[in-house]
Design a protein around this motif. Structure first.
Motif, short mmCIF file in Angstrom:
data_model
loop_
_atom_site.label_atom_id
_atom_site.label_comp_id
_atom_site.label_asym_id
_atom_site.label_seq_id
_atom_site.Cartn_x
_atom_site.Cartn_y
_atom_site.Cartn_z
N SER A 134 61.14 24.77 -2.27
CA SER A 134 60.02 23.69 -2.07
C SER A 134 60.90 22.53 -3.32
CB SER A 134 58.84 23.86 -2.54
OG SER A 134 57.80 22.87 -3.09
N GLU A 135 61.29 22.96 -4.12
CA GLU A 135 61.64 22.02 -5.07
C GLU A 135 63.18 21.55 -4.10
OE1 GLU A 135 62.34 24.31 -9.00
OE2 GLU A 135 60.70 25.29 -8.88
N THR A 143 66.88 23.96 1.73
CA THR A 143 65.56 23.84 1.92
C THR A 143 64.70 24.83 2.56
OG1 THR A 143 65.24 22.11 3.54
CG2 THR A 143 65.70 21.23 1.65
N GLY A 144 64.78 25.56 2.95
CA GLY A 144 63.99 26.88 3.18
C GLY A 144 63.92 26.61 4.81
N LEU A 145 64.02 25.18 5.33
CA LEU A 145 63.73 24.61 6.95
C LEU A 145 64.75 25.23 7.87
CD1 LEU A 145 62.29 21.14 5.65
CD2 LEU A 145 60.96 23.35 6.40
N ARG A 155 63.31 21.01 -1.55
CA ARG A 155 63.04 19.52 -0.65
C ARG A 155 62.71 18.13 -1.37
NH1 ARG A 155 60.82 23.68 2.06
NH2 ARG A 155 59.24 23.47 0.81
N SER A 156 62.01 18.76 -2.45
CA SER A 156 61.61 17.18 -3.52
C SER A 156 62.78 16.17 -3.58
CB SER A 156 60.57 17.64 -4.21
OG SER A 156 60.76 16.52 -5.44
N THR A 157 63.62 17.10 -4.29
CA THR A 157 64.94 16.80 -5.42
C THR A 157 66.18 17.00 -4.06
OG1 THR A 157 64.82 18.77 -6.49
CG2 THR A 157 66.66 17.73 -6.40
N LEU A 158 66.03 17.08 -2.67
CA LEU A 158 66.43 16.07 -1.66
C LEU A 158 66.41 15.44 -2.30
CD1 LEU A 158 69.07 16.54 0.73
CD2 LEU A 158 67.48 17.21 1.38
N MET A 159 64.88 14.48 -1.25
CA MET A 159 64.41 13.16 -0.93
C MET A 159 64.86 12.35 -2.58
SD MET A 159 63.43 13.83 2.27
CE MET A 159 63.97 15.22 2.29
N ASP A 160 64.07 12.69 -3.42
CA ASP A 160 64.82 12.14 -5.20
C ASP A 160 65.95 11.58 -4.87
OD1 ASP A 160 62.31 12.22 -5.88
OD2 ASP A 160 62.06 13.86 -7.15
N ARG A 161 66.55 12.19 -4.53
CA ARG A 161 68.48 12.28 -4.81
C ARG A 161 69.00 11.07 -3.67
NH1 ARG A 161 71.12 17.92 -5.84
NH2 ARG A 161 70.40 18.14 -8.07
N VAL A 162 67.62 11.52 -2.39
CA VAL A 162 68.73 10.21 -1.05
C VAL A 162 68.10 8.61 -1.44
CG1 VAL A 162 68.02 9.51 0.96
CG2 VAL A 162 68.43 12.33 0.07
N GLY A 163 67.28 9.07 -2.19
CA GLY A 163 66.64 7.70 -2.92
C GLY A 163 67.40 7.21 -3.81
N ALA A 164 67.70 7.95 -5.05
CA ALA A 164 69.05 7.80 -5.55
C ALA A 164 70.10 7.31 -5.35
CB ALA A 164 68.97 8.30 -6.75
#
Length: 174
Positions: free
Chosen positions: A75-76, A131-133, A78-87
């Motif tokens: 879960s963390e 991300t467990g997916l 997934r959130s970190t991945l999306m934040d990093r893509v945004g950055a």
């Protein structure tokens, strides 16, 4: 790659990201690489080699900045991945994916298309694993690509939406 090749590839990546693939002439590329024309052609004997080196450099940087060292908790991650893509989009790719731009500039170039495919496949596999997916690589890649493409219009809102979509994917997992 040698240090000189890495320096050249980094400069070429910046030049293509800034100017696109059609605009920069060899003098612009030489200046961006920070080497003489002779040295540029010694390491990159053609424009096609320059494009491939720039994209390979971009691929390695993206993997390192976006996918390396994600949190162990899915879960963390997934959130970190999306934040990093945004950055990444904010600092490196505000106009969209450099790989897609390269294919658009030279759609018949099989090597560029293959590198695009390899890049996206590696991103999808590593992201899904972290991300467990697992077994949701295509769906997760669709979320990441959507984030990349919608970033110029929606910025932080796109990151938030991508997080929600990734969480919904995870909720569907058995």
């Amino acid at each position: 790659m040698t240090t000189t090749q890495e320096k050249i590839a980094a400069g070429l990546e910046r030049a293509f990201a800034t100017h696109g693939f059609a605009e920069p002439n060899v003098e612009t590329l030489r200046d961006a690489a920070g080497v003489s024309l002779r040295t540029l052609y010694k390491y990159m004997p053609s424009r096609a080699n320059m494009v491939m080196a720039a994209l390979e450099h971009r691929h390695q940087r993206y993997l390192a900045q976006v996918l390396n060292d994600l949190p162990d908790d899915p879960s963390e991650a997934r959130s970190t991945l999306m934040d990093r893509v945004g950055a990444w989009m904010r600092t490196e790719a505000a106009h969209g994916c450099l790989f897609h731009a390269a294919v658009a500039a030279d759609p018949g170039n099989a090597s560029v298309r293959a590198l695009l495919g390899r890049h996206k496949q590696e991103v999808a596999l590593r992201a899904a694993d972290a991300t467990g997916l697992a077994d949701q690589e295509v769906a997760l890649l669709l979320v990441l690509e959507g984030l990349t493409q919608s970033w110029p219009l929606h910025r932080a809102e796109a990151v938030t939406a991508a997080k929600r979509l990734a969480s919904a994917l995870a909720a569907e997992m058995p």
